[in-house]
Design a protein around this motif. Sequence first.
Motif, PDB file in Angstrom:
ATOM      1  N   ILE A 108     -24.138 -31.461 -33.675  1.00 48.15           N
ATOM      2  CA  ILE A 108     -22.665 -31.473 -34.090  1.00 48.15           C
ATOM      3  C   ILE A 108     -22.253 -30.583 -35.004  1.00 48.15           C
ATOM      4  N   ALA A 109     -22.827 -29.923 -35.789  1.00 48.50           N
ATOM      5  CA  ALA A 109     -22.296 -28.645 -36.488  1.00 48.50           C
ATOM      6  C   ALA A 109     -22.137 -27.072 -36.319  1.00 48.50           C
ATOM      7  N   THR A 110     -22.267 -27.554 -34.744  1.00 49.89           N
ATOM      8  CA  THR A 110     -21.813 -26.379 -34.072  1.00 49.89           C
ATOM      9  C   THR A 110     -20.496 -26.219 -33.571  1.00 49.89           C
ATOM     10  N   TRP A 111     -20.529 -27.970 -32.628  1.00 43.48           N
ATOM     11  CA  TRP A 111     -19.152 -27.848 -32.369  1.00 43.48           C
ATOM     12  C   TRP A 111     -17.978 -28.939 -32.745  1.00 43.48           C
ATOM     13  N   GLY A 112     -18.970 -29.080 -34.063  1.00 46.04           N
ATOM     14  CA  GLY A 112     -18.239 -29.918 -34.963  1.00 46.04           C
ATOM     15  C   GLY A 112     -16.717 -28.909 -35.494  1.00 46.04           C
ATOM     16  N   TRP A 113     -17.416 -27.609 -35.580  1.00 42.44           N
ATOM     17  CA  TRP A 113     -16.842 -26.277 -36.260  1.00 42.44           C
ATOM     18  C   TRP A 113     -16.371 -25.531 -35.172  1.00 42.44           C
ATOM     19  N   PHE A 114     -16.561 -25.729 -34.322  1.00 43.24           N
ATOM     20  CA  PHE A 114     -15.729 -25.250 -32.781  1.00 43.24           C
ATOM     21  C   PHE A 114     -16.471 -23.643 -33.088  1.00 43.24           C
ATOM     22  N   TRP A 172      -3.678 -34.189 -44.534  1.00 43.90           N
ATOM     23  CA  TRP A 172      -3.604 -35.212 -43.232  1.00 43.90           C
ATOM     24  C   TRP A 172      -4.450 -35.112 -42.231  1.00 43.90           C
ATOM     25  N   VAL A 173      -4.131 -33.370 -41.265  1.00 45.18           N
ATOM     26  CA  VAL A 173      -4.968 -33.066 -40.239  1.00 45.18           C
ATOM     27  C   VAL A 173      -6.539 -33.026 -40.660  1.00 45.18           C
ATOM     28  N   LEU A 174      -7.339 -32.344 -41.874  1.00 47.43           N
ATOM     29  CA  LEU A 174      -8.895 -32.561 -42.242  1.00 47.43           C
ATOM     30  C   LEU A 174      -8.824 -34.314 -42.278  1.00 47.43           C
ATOM     31  N   LYS A 175      -8.098 -34.435 -43.133  1.00 44.61           N
ATOM     32  CA  LYS A 175      -8.026 -36.160 -42.604  1.00 44.61           C
ATOM     33  C   LYS A 175      -8.871 -36.893 -41.664  1.00 44.61           C
ATOM     34  N   ALA A 176      -7.545 -36.582 -40.946  1.00 43.09           N
ATOM     35  CA  ALA A 176      -8.048 -37.986 -39.061  1.00 43.09           C
ATOM     36  C   ALA A 176      -8.649 -37.045 -38.730  1.00 43.09           C
ATOM     37  N   TYR A 177      -8.969 -35.958 -39.136  1.00 42.49           N
ATOM     38  CA  TYR A 177     -10.344 -34.851 -37.943  1.00 42.49           C
ATOM     39  C   TYR A 177     -12.096 -35.628 -38.370  1.00 42.49           C
ATOM     40  N   PHE A 178     -12.060 -35.538 -40.068  1.00 43.65           N
ATOM     41  CA  PHE A 178     -13.098 -35.988 -40.704  1.00 43.65           C
ATOM     42  C   PHE A 178     -13.390 -37.376 -40.520  1.00 43.65           C
ATOM     43  N   ARG A 179     -12.413 -37.989 -40.630  1.00 38.64           N
ATOM     44  CA  ARG A 179     -12.922 -39.626 -40.894  1.00 38.64           C
ATOM     45  C   ARG A 179     -13.069 -40.194 -39.889  1.00 38.64           C
ATOM     46  N   ASP A 180     -12.162 -40.031 -38.134  1.00 37.85           N
ATOM     47  CA  ASP A 180     -11.942 -40.567 -37.566  1.00 37.85           C
ATOM     48  C   ASP A 180     -12.053 -39.853 -36.271  1.00 37.85           C
ATOM     49  N   ILE A 181     -12.090 -38.907 -35.694  1.00 40.62           N
ATOM     50  CA  ILE A 181     -12.358 -37.808 -34.462  1.00 40.62           C
ATOM     51  C   ILE A 181     -13.666 -37.456 -34.656  1.00 40.62           C
ATOM     52  N   LEU A 182     -14.472 -37.285 -35.577  1.00 38.59           N
ATOM     53  CA  LEU A 182     -15.387 -36.277 -36.246  1.00 38.59           C
ATOM     54  C   LEU A 182     -16.569 -37.440 -35.925  1.00 38.59           C
ATOM     55  N   PRO A 183     -16.300 -38.501 -35.790  1.00 40.71           N
ATOM     56  CA  PRO A 183     -17.369 -39.585 -36.253  1.00 40.71           C
ATOM     57  C   PRO A 183     -17.435 -39.952 -34.763  1.00 40.71           C
ATOM     58  N   ARG A 192     -23.520 -41.161 -35.818  1.00 35.80           N
ATOM     59  CA  ARG A 192     -22.160 -41.292 -36.876  1.00 35.80           C
ATOM     60  C   ARG A 192     -21.730 -42.056 -38.170  1.00 35.80           C
ATOM     61  N   LEU A 193     -22.532 -42.819 -38.213  1.00 33.27           N
ATOM     62  CA  LEU A 193     -22.636 -43.432 -39.580  1.00 33.27           C
ATOM     63  C   LEU A 193     -22.880 -42.340 -40.694  1.00 33.27           C
ATOM     64  N   LEU A 194     -23.810 -41.144 -40.596  1.00 31.88           N
ATOM     65  CA  LEU A 194     -23.062 -39.963 -41.394  1.00 31.88           C
ATOM     66  C   LEU A 194     -22.019 -39.358 -42.003  1.00 31.88           C
ATOM     67  N   MET A 195     -21.858 -38.813 -39.972  1.00 31.26           N
ATOM     68  CA  MET A 195     -20.997 -38.126 -40.125  1.00 31.26           C
ATOM     69  C   MET A 195     -19.410 -39.022 -40.934  1.00 31.26           C
ATOM     70  N   ARG A 196     -19.252 -40.172 -40.573  1.00 29.38           N
ATOM     71  CA  ARG A 196     -18.500 -41.053 -41.850  1.00 29.38           C
ATOM     72  C   ARG A 196     -18.620 -41.090 -43.078  1.00 29.38           C
ATOM     73  N   TYR A 197     -20.019 -41.266 -43.406  1.00 34.72           N
ATOM     74  CA  TYR A 197     -20.428 -40.654 -44.748  1.00 34.72           C
ATOM     75  C   TYR A 197     -19.875 -39.306 -45.624  1.00 34.72           C
ATOM     76  N   TYR A 198     -19.828 -38.753 -44.512  1.00 31.35           N
ATOM     77  CA  TYR A 198     -19.363 -37.555 -45.008  1.00 31.35           C
ATOM     78  C   TYR A 198     -17.120 -37.090 -45.140  1.00 31.35           C
ATOM     79  N   TRP A 199     -17.330 -38.206 -44.333  1.00 26.75           N
ATOM     80  CA  TRP A 199     -16.180 -38.121 -45.016  1.00 26.75           C
ATOM     81  C   TRP A 199     -15.669 -39.059 -46.190  1.00 26.75           C
ATOM     82  N   ASP A 200     -16.342 -40.286 -46.100  1.00 28.26           N
ATOM     83  CA  ASP A 200     -16.115 -40.010 -47.420  1.00 28.26           C
ATOM     84  C   ASP A 200     -16.679 -39.589 -48.802  1.00 28.26           C
ATOM     85  N   THR A 201     -17.723 -38.872 -48.851  1.00 28.99           N
ATOM     86  CA  THR A 201     -17.940 -38.080 -49.714  1.00 28.99           C
ATOM     87  C   THR A 201     -16.553 -37.254 -50.137  1.00 28.99           C
ATOM     88  N   MET A 202     -16.823 -36.252 -49.449  1.00 34.69           N
ATOM     89  CA  MET A 202     -15.581 -35.636 -48.833  1.00 34.69           C
ATOM     90  C   MET A 202     -14.342 -35.815 -50.034  1.00 34.69           C
TER      91      MET A 202
END
Length: 244
Positions: free
Chosen positions: A38-44, A173-184, A197-207
């Motif tokens: 996730i850390a590799t492809w999620g950050w390209f 706006w772009v980062l919000k869309a990516y971290f909140r919706d696309i990445l999970p 998936r829950l962990l990635m959604r948690y990342y957005w909420d904490t961010m």
Amino acid sequence: MLDQARPFVRGPYYSSAAGKQKFLREIFDKTARHYNGIATWGWFGSGKWYRREALKRVGIERNTRMIDVASGTGAVAAAALDLVDAPEQIVCCEPSAGMIEEARKKLPVTFHQCSAEMLPVADDAFDLLTMGFALRHVSDLTESFKEFHRVLAPGGAALIMDVTLPRHGVLRWVLKAYFRDILPFLTYVFTRDRDARLLMRYYWDTMDQMTSRDDVVAFLEQAGFREVQHRVFLGCFSEYTARK
């Protein structure tokens, strides 16, 4: 005197500092096998390059003794291995046994299973302390930053890296869309793991609810650090640097 940093309590995750750490240990243990991917492809694929450059900016040298706090699967330590003389110079501290197990597969360094608030190492033992993208997981910034200060040698540097959302504009706006919706969503598509998936959604909420940049700087200064600075790279990468 700053008030104690409050743990994140909104959302379906936990309702207390103790619950926060229990939730984090359990979900990182469950998802550790997916985390590197996730850390590799999620950050390209940019993660190792960015960490190497951040370490260079803070002044890492071949003889640097380094402690990496909340080391996860060892991404910061892996970047540092190319910049120091020997793996014996690096110590990793991480609360999750699952994450340590994954890190051991690729890193011949010393590991301690512990929290940021209680590092099992001697005073004045390191030239550099790092924390990569884990500040949001700390329940007590006051005690953690005191520990960071304690374990650094006089003149030693601290480098704390994290993602900080821009306050306004299209990039936010772009980062919000990516971290909140696309990445999970993509995380579940690739892993078929609801916990991942829950962990990635948690990342957005904490961010979205992280301690403010100014408060992080103030907590570092309160812990005794000097030359405390905050910089933003590429619009969203925060680097806090400080010296003992």
